[in-house]
Design a protein around this motif. Structure first.
Motif, PDB file in Angstrom:
ATOM      1  N   ALA A  40       0.795  -1.156  -0.230  1.00 38.27           N
ATOM      2  CA  ALA A  40      -0.269   0.195   0.306  1.00 38.27           C
ATOM      3  C   ALA A  40       0.504   1.135  -0.086  1.00 38.27           C
ATOM      4  CB  ALA A  40      -1.257  -0.080   1.176  1.00 38.27           C
ATOM      5  N   ALA A  41       1.788   1.284   0.776  1.00 37.99           N
ATOM      6  CA  ALA A  41       3.250   2.370   0.755  1.00 37.99           C
ATOM      7  C   ALA A  41       3.194   2.362  -0.399  1.00 37.99           C
ATOM      8  CB  ALA A  41       4.075   1.886   2.066  1.00 37.99           C
ATOM      9  N   LEU A  42       3.833   1.707  -0.974  1.00 37.99           N
ATOM     10  CA  LEU A  42       4.200   1.825  -2.771  1.00 37.99           C
ATOM     11  C   LEU A  42       3.215   1.906  -3.187  1.00 37.99           C
ATOM     12  CD1 LEU A  42       6.705  -0.665  -4.496  1.00 37.99           C
ATOM     13  CD2 LEU A  42       4.556   0.048  -5.829  1.00 37.99           C
ATOM     14  N   ALA A  43       1.908   1.615  -3.339  1.00 37.03           N
ATOM     15  CA  ALA A  43       1.024   2.798  -4.234  1.00 37.03           C
ATOM     16  C   ALA A  43       0.841   3.824  -3.407  1.00 37.03           C
ATOM     17  CB  ALA A  43      -0.247   1.629  -4.128  1.00 37.03           C
ATOM     18  N   LEU A  44       0.955   4.306  -2.880  1.00 39.94           N
ATOM     19  CA  LEU A  44       1.258   6.123  -2.348  1.00 39.94           C
ATOM     20  C   LEU A  44       1.865   6.476  -3.075  1.00 39.94           C
ATOM     21  CD1 LEU A  44      -0.353   5.205   0.702  1.00 39.94           C
ATOM     22  CD2 LEU A  44      -1.820   6.056  -0.637  1.00 39.94           C
ATOM     23  N   ALA A  94      -4.117   0.138  -5.966  1.00 34.70           N
ATOM     24  CA  ALA A  94      -5.113   0.757  -4.314  1.00 34.70           C
ATOM     25  C   ALA A  94      -5.712   0.233  -4.047  1.00 34.70           C
ATOM     26  CB  ALA A  94      -4.419   2.879  -5.103  1.00 34.70           C
ATOM     27  N   ARG A  95      -6.519   0.377  -4.732  1.00 37.57           N
ATOM     28  CA  ARG A  95      -7.978  -0.468  -4.602  1.00 37.57           C
ATOM     29  C   ARG A  95      -7.837  -1.881  -3.499  1.00 37.57           C
ATOM     30  NH1 ARG A  95     -10.300   1.659  -9.284  1.00 37.57           N
ATOM     31  NH2 ARG A  95     -10.322  -0.740 -10.414  1.00 37.57           N
ATOM     32  N   ALA A  96      -6.842  -3.073  -4.362  1.00 41.83           N
ATOM     33  CA  ALA A  96      -6.446  -3.815  -3.935  1.00 41.83           C
ATOM     34  C   ALA A  96      -6.122  -3.801  -2.572  1.00 41.83           C
ATOM     35  CB  ALA A  96      -5.511  -4.652  -4.842  1.00 41.83           C
TER      36      ALA A  96
END
Length: 226
Positions: A40-44, A94-96
């Protein structure tokens, strides 16, 4: 005997290849031992990295244009299109990870993750475009390997569907057109003597070190608070 573009690219990839211990997080993701919070941090962070890199690549293409280096321009134009495709694939990732638009807007970027695009911006302003092309090509070899590993692991260990892995699939799948354009760009630099392999390797080393910082920062961010 004149040096070929293939020799220059292959040597850069070999010389600048990261060590396995430079990226502990990818190894943990591959084993299914990293928390989802790290992904999640990577996506952000990539919501900030990708647009920044896109602008840097566009500026490098612009700077290469008056130098009479159409192959170098074409290389960076291809990277621009790649960043456009990557950004479109961030929303499913991000949704995943359980992130919504509010979370994306509220996220404050981490310096350790944004150092890489900041340095790419420095290259866009200061580097000979063909030197940057060789440095980035070497870095992308490592990044592509990381993405291929993460893509497989997210399916095997985290239950991600194909759409959610699209960002990593994009970079983790070989891109023959990018490889051809990289060789053409480097070949142009060798012919017109604009390429400095010494400078390109320096730039590539720094790119790899900033990338290692990116992954290390993600790993630190995902550790539970004490």
């Amino acid at each position: 005997m004149a040096r070929t573009a293939r020799e220059a690219v292959d040597e850069a990839v070999r010389a600048l290849a990261p060590r396995a211990e430079d990226n502990r997080l990818v190894a943990r993701i591959a084993a299914g031992r990293a928390p989802l919070a790290a992904v999640a941090a990577l996506a952000l962070e990539q919501h900030h990295v990708v647009p920044a890199d896109r602008r840097s690549f566009a500026h490098l293409a612009l700077r290469a244009t008056p130098l009479g280096e159409p192959a170098v321009v074409a290389f960076f134009d291809h990277l621009v299109r790649g960043e456009d495709a990557a950004y479109a694939r961030l929303a499913p990732l991000a949704r995943a990870c359980g992130l919504d638009e509010t979370a994306l807007r509220a996220h404050e970027p981490r310096a350790g993750c944004q150092a890489y695009p900041a340095y790419v911006a420095w290259l866009a302003l200061n580097a000979e475009p063909v030197d940057a092309a060789l440095a980035l090509t070497a870095n992308f070899a490592a990044w592509g390997g990381y993405c291929a590993t993460v893509s497989l692991a997210l399916r095997e260990h985290y239950g991600f569907e194909d759409e959610a892995c699209g960002f990593f699939d994009l970079f983790g799948t070989p891109d023959p057109e990018a490889a051809e354009r990289a060789l053409a760009a480097v070949g142009t630099g060798l012919v017109d003597d604009h390429l400095s392999e010494g400078r390109a390797h320096r730039y590539g080393r720094l790119l790899q070190e900033y990338e290692a910082l990116f992954w290390h920062t993600l790993e630190e961010a995902a550790r539970p608070a004490r």
